[in-house]
Design a protein around this motif. Structure first.
Motif, PDB file in Angstrom:
ATOM      1  N   ALA A 184     -56.666 101.358  32.422  1.00 56.52           N
ATOM      2  CA  ALA A 184     -55.941 100.097  32.628  1.00 56.52           C
ATOM      3  C   ALA A 184     -56.122  99.628  34.070  1.00 56.52           C
ATOM      4  CB  ALA A 184     -54.471 100.273  32.285  1.00 56.52           C
ATOM      5  N   TYR A 185     -57.309  99.133  34.390  1.00 53.40           N
ATOM      6  CA  TYR A 185     -57.601  98.707  35.761  1.00 53.40           C
ATOM      7  C   TYR A 185     -56.696  97.566  36.199  1.00 53.40           C
ATOM      8  CZ  TYR A 185     -61.851 101.497  35.294  1.00 53.40           C
ATOM      9  OH  TYR A 185     -62.737 102.524  35.103  1.00 53.40           O
ATOM     10  N   ALA A 186     -56.356  96.667  35.277  1.00 51.13           N
ATOM     11  CA  ALA A 186     -55.488  95.543  35.641  1.00 51.13           C
ATOM     12  C   ALA A 186     -54.115  96.031  36.094  1.00 51.13           C
ATOM     13  CB  ALA A 186     -55.345  94.585  34.454  1.00 51.13           C
ATOM     14  N   ALA A 187     -53.629  97.125  35.504  1.00 45.65           N
ATOM     15  CA  ALA A 187     -52.348  97.689  35.935  1.00 45.65           C
ATOM     16  C   ALA A 187     -52.445  98.195  37.369  1.00 45.65           C
ATOM     17  CB  ALA A 187     -51.935  98.822  34.993  1.00 45.65           C
ATOM     18  N   HIS A 188     -53.588  98.767  37.740  1.00 45.56           N
ATOM     19  CA  HIS A 188     -53.793  99.219  39.117  1.00 45.56           C
ATOM     20  C   HIS A 188     -53.732  98.047  40.086  1.00 45.56           C
ATOM     21  CE1 HIS A 188     -56.354 102.760  37.340  1.00 45.56           C
ATOM     22  NE2 HIS A 188     -55.094 102.753  36.909  1.00 45.56           N
ATOM     23  N   VAL A 189     -54.377  96.960  39.716  1.00 45.82           N
ATOM     24  CA  VAL A 189     -54.407  95.780  40.585  1.00 45.82           C
ATOM     25  C   VAL A 189     -52.999  95.220  40.774  1.00 45.82           C
ATOM     26  CG1 VAL A 189     -55.246  93.408  40.795  1.00 45.82           C
ATOM     27  CG2 VAL A 189     -56.790  95.210  39.994  1.00 45.82           C
ATOM     28  N   VAL A 190     -52.259  95.089  39.681  1.00 44.15           N
ATOM     29  CA  VAL A 190     -50.901  94.538  39.767  1.00 44.15           C
ATOM     30  C   VAL A 190     -50.002  95.459  40.586  1.00 44.15           C
ATOM     31  CG1 VAL A 190     -48.859  93.872  38.452  1.00 44.15           C
ATOM     32  CG2 VAL A 190     -51.134  93.278  37.600  1.00 44.15           C
ATOM     33  N   GLY A 191     -50.090  96.763  40.344  1.00 46.14           N
ATOM     34  CA  GLY A 191     -49.274  97.706  41.103  1.00 46.14           C
ATOM     35  C   GLY A 191     -49.591  97.681  42.581  1.00 46.14           C
ATOM     36  N   PHE A 192     -50.867  97.608  42.920  1.00 48.29           N
ATOM     37  CA  PHE A 192     -51.296  97.585  44.321  1.00 48.29           C
ATOM     38  C   PHE A 192     -50.759  96.349  45.042  1.00 48.29           C
ATOM     39  CE2 PHE A 192     -54.193  97.076  47.866  1.00 48.29           C
ATOM     40  CZ  PHE A 192     -54.511  98.372  48.240  1.00 48.29           C
ATOM     41  N   GLU A 195     -42.913 107.237  51.921  1.00 46.99           N
ATOM     42  CA  GLU A 195     -41.537 107.718  51.781  1.00 46.99           C
ATOM     43  C   GLU A 195     -40.879 107.894  53.140  1.00 46.99           C
ATOM     44  OE1 GLU A 195     -39.038 111.575  50.053  1.00 46.99           O
ATOM     45  OE2 GLU A 195     -41.173 111.341  49.563  1.00 46.99           O
ATOM     46  N   ASP A 196     -41.637 108.411  54.112  1.00 50.61           N
ATOM     47  CA  ASP A 196     -41.100 108.615  55.454  1.00 50.61           C
ATOM     48  C   ASP A 196     -40.658 107.287  56.066  1.00 50.61           C
ATOM     49  OD1 ASP A 196     -40.595 110.364  57.743  1.00 50.61           O
ATOM     50  OD2 ASP A 196     -42.270 109.330  58.702  1.00 50.61           O
ATOM     51  N   ARG A 197     -41.400 106.232  55.813  1.00 50.57           N
ATOM     52  CA  ARG A 197     -41.074 104.915  56.378  1.00 50.57           C
ATOM     53  C   ARG A 197     -39.931 104.248  55.640  1.00 50.57           C
ATOM     54  NH1 ARG A 197     -39.229 101.519  58.551  1.00 50.57           N
ATOM     55  NH2 ARG A 197     -40.091  99.639  59.532  1.00 50.57           N
ATOM     56  N   MET A 198     -39.880 104.393  54.321  1.00 53.03           N
ATOM     57  CA  MET A 198     -38.873 103.685  53.535  1.00 53.03           C
ATOM     58  C   MET A 198     -37.562 104.446  53.416  1.00 53.03           C
ATOM     59  SD  MET A 198     -41.011 102.081  50.339  1.00 53.03           S
ATOM     60  CE  MET A 198     -42.216 100.763  50.616  1.00 53.03           C
ATOM     61  N   GLY A 199     -37.621 105.775  53.489  1.00 53.42           N
ATOM     62  CA  GLY A 199     -36.447 106.573  53.175  1.00 53.42           C
ATOM     63  C   GLY A 199     -36.499 107.014  51.722  1.00 53.42           C
ATOM     64  N   GLY A 238     -50.242 103.073  37.918  1.00 50.86           N
ATOM     65  CA  GLY A 238     -49.708 101.792  38.366  1.00 50.86           C
ATOM     66  C   GLY A 238     -48.717 101.948  39.497  1.00 50.86           C
ATOM     67  N   ALA A 239     -47.805 102.927  39.361  1.00 50.25           N
ATOM     68  CA  ALA A 239     -46.829 103.173  40.424  1.00 50.25           C
ATOM     69  C   ALA A 239     -47.517 103.690  41.683  1.00 50.25           C
ATOM     70  CB  ALA A 239     -45.784 104.172  39.940  1.00 50.25           C
ATOM     71  N   ILE A 240     -48.484 104.580  41.515  1.00 54.02           N
ATOM     72  CA  ILE A 240     -49.196 105.132  42.670  1.00 54.02           C
ATOM     73  C   ILE A 240     -50.048 104.062  43.336  1.00 54.02           C
ATOM     74  CG2 ILE A 240     -50.920 106.839  43.388  1.00 54.02           C
ATOM     75  CD1 ILE A 240     -49.840 108.636  41.133  1.00 54.02           C
ATOM     76  N   ALA A 241     -50.583 103.132  42.562  1.00 56.59           N
ATOM     77  CA  ALA A 241     -51.308 102.018  43.156  1.00 56.59           C
ATOM     78  C   ALA A 241     -50.394 101.217  44.078  1.00 56.59           C
ATOM     79  CB  ALA A 241     -51.881 101.112  42.058  1.00 56.59           C
ATOM     80  N   GLY A 242     -49.128 101.087  43.706  1.00 57.54           N
ATOM     81  CA  GLY A 242     -48.167 100.430  44.593  1.00 57.54           C
ATOM     82  C   GLY A 242     -47.997 101.190  45.891  1.00 57.54           C
ATOM     83  N   PHE A 293     -38.721 101.858  44.985  1.00 61.09           N
ATOM     84  CA  PHE A 293     -40.004 101.181  45.170  1.00 61.09           C
ATOM     85  C   PHE A 293     -41.042 101.696  44.174  1.00 61.09           C
ATOM     86  CE2 PHE A 293     -44.214 101.798  47.070  1.00 61.09           C
ATOM     87  CZ  PHE A 293     -44.594 100.496  47.340  1.00 61.09           C
ATOM     88  N   TYR A 294     -41.108 102.994  44.005  1.00 61.83           N
ATOM     89  CA  TYR A 294     -42.071 103.614  43.092  1.00 61.83           C
ATOM     90  C   TYR A 294     -41.851 103.128  41.657  1.00 61.83           C
ATOM     91  CZ  TYR A 294     -44.600 107.471  40.780  1.00 61.83           C
ATOM     92  OH  TYR A 294     -45.467 108.228  40.007  1.00 61.83           O
ATOM     93  N   VAL A 295     -40.592 103.107  41.225  1.00 69.30           N
ATOM     94  CA  VAL A 295     -40.274 102.694  39.863  1.00 69.30           C
ATOM     95  C   VAL A 295     -40.582 101.206  39.667  1.00 69.30           C
ATOM     96  CG1 VAL A 295     -38.406 102.405  38.191  1.00 69.30           C
ATOM     97  CG2 VAL A 295     -38.573 104.511  39.537  1.00 69.30           C
TER      98      VAL A 295
END
Length: 275
Positions: free
Chosen positions: A232-240, A131-135, A170-174, A142-144
């Protein structure tokens, strides 16, 4: 699995969006039907029926996202007596569900305290620097976006599934993917379970790379026992991966994290204190 507890990477401004997301997730969990029973260790049928009705309304379902096949009958939240004994009453939905909007609402739903606290721990440690880097505003978008990418990515791989998809993972993986791109050399204090929990300070690329590797292995079905859960491990991979790609344009202008101080002893320590 290593447990992160702190990163050596100070921020320039208060991460108000990260704090707000954590507060919103905790609040929604406390307001979720059945949460009070989960805290007390109870699981009455009435609570389970209310929980099922709530999840069917607000959770994302892959079959609904991909095929727009909304169920004709859903749990109403009431209990009743059927041929096989007591159970949850089903009926025609009293609401119009939007599958696309359910991806957003599902990001704030969690199945239990461990699910919630684990997600919020990772978000607290790694989200503040992203958040500090992106604003603030760009970070929220970005999170959404990462959450939507993870939800629809998982749905595409499980298009016929009627199981509800919930959680902020999934969002946190991103967020984790973005942190890996922006601050790969930042030091992270972790607890490593080895007979006891050993505290270690490791580079972020080791901690997050190991986490992503586990998610990729588990998403392929390796190392996961049948019936051990429905993560949902696949969701983690996609989000990351989504988080990495979105953060990549910011990598060039990101200042490196400070070098972590070393423990000094004897004469070297007294010399350092004199300065």
């Amino acid at each position: 699995m290593v447990i992160p507890v702190h990163d050596v990477n100070p921020v320039r401004r208060t991460p108000v969006v990260t704090y707000a997301l954590i507060a919103a997730n905790v609040l929604v969990f406390l307001l979720t039907p059945g949460a009070a029973g989960a805290v007390a260790g109870e699981s009455h049928l009435a609570q389970l029926c209310h929980l099922h009705a709530f999840m069917d309304h607000y959770a994302a379902v892959p079959r609904e996202l991909i095929h727009h096949q909304l169920p004709q009958l859903v749990p109403t939240g009431a209990t009743g007596m059927g041929p096989n004994g007591p159970g949850c009453v089903v009926g025609v939905p009293s609401y119009d569900k939007s599958p696309a909007l359910s991806v957003l609402t599902s990001m704030f739903l969690h199945g239990g305290w461990l699910h919630l606290l684990g997600n919020m721990l990772f978000l607290l440690i790694f989200g503040n620097n992203v958040e500090d880097r992106m604003g603030h505003v760009r970070y929220l978008l970005f999170y959404v976006v990462c959450g939507y990418a993870a939800g629809y990515g998982f749905a595409l791989l499980n298009a016929s599934s009627a199981d509800p998809l919930i959680g902020a993972s999934g969002a946190i993986a991103g967020v984790l993917g973005a942190y890996l791109v922006l601050y790969p050399k930042a030091r992270v204090w972790v607890l490593v379970p080895f007979l006891v929990f050993l505290p270690l300070r490791l580079p972020a690329w080791v901690v997050l790379g190991f986490w992503f590797g586990l998610q990729a292995v588990y998403s392929s079905g390796q190392g996961v026992e049948a019936g051990s859960g429905t993560v949902a491990y696949a969701a983690h991979v996609v989000g990351f991966v989504t988080g990495m790609l979105l953060a990549w344009p910011l990598k060039a202008g990101t200042p490196p994290p400070p070098e972590p101080g070393r423990l000094l002893f004897g004469r070297r320590a007294r010399h350092r204190q004199a300065w």
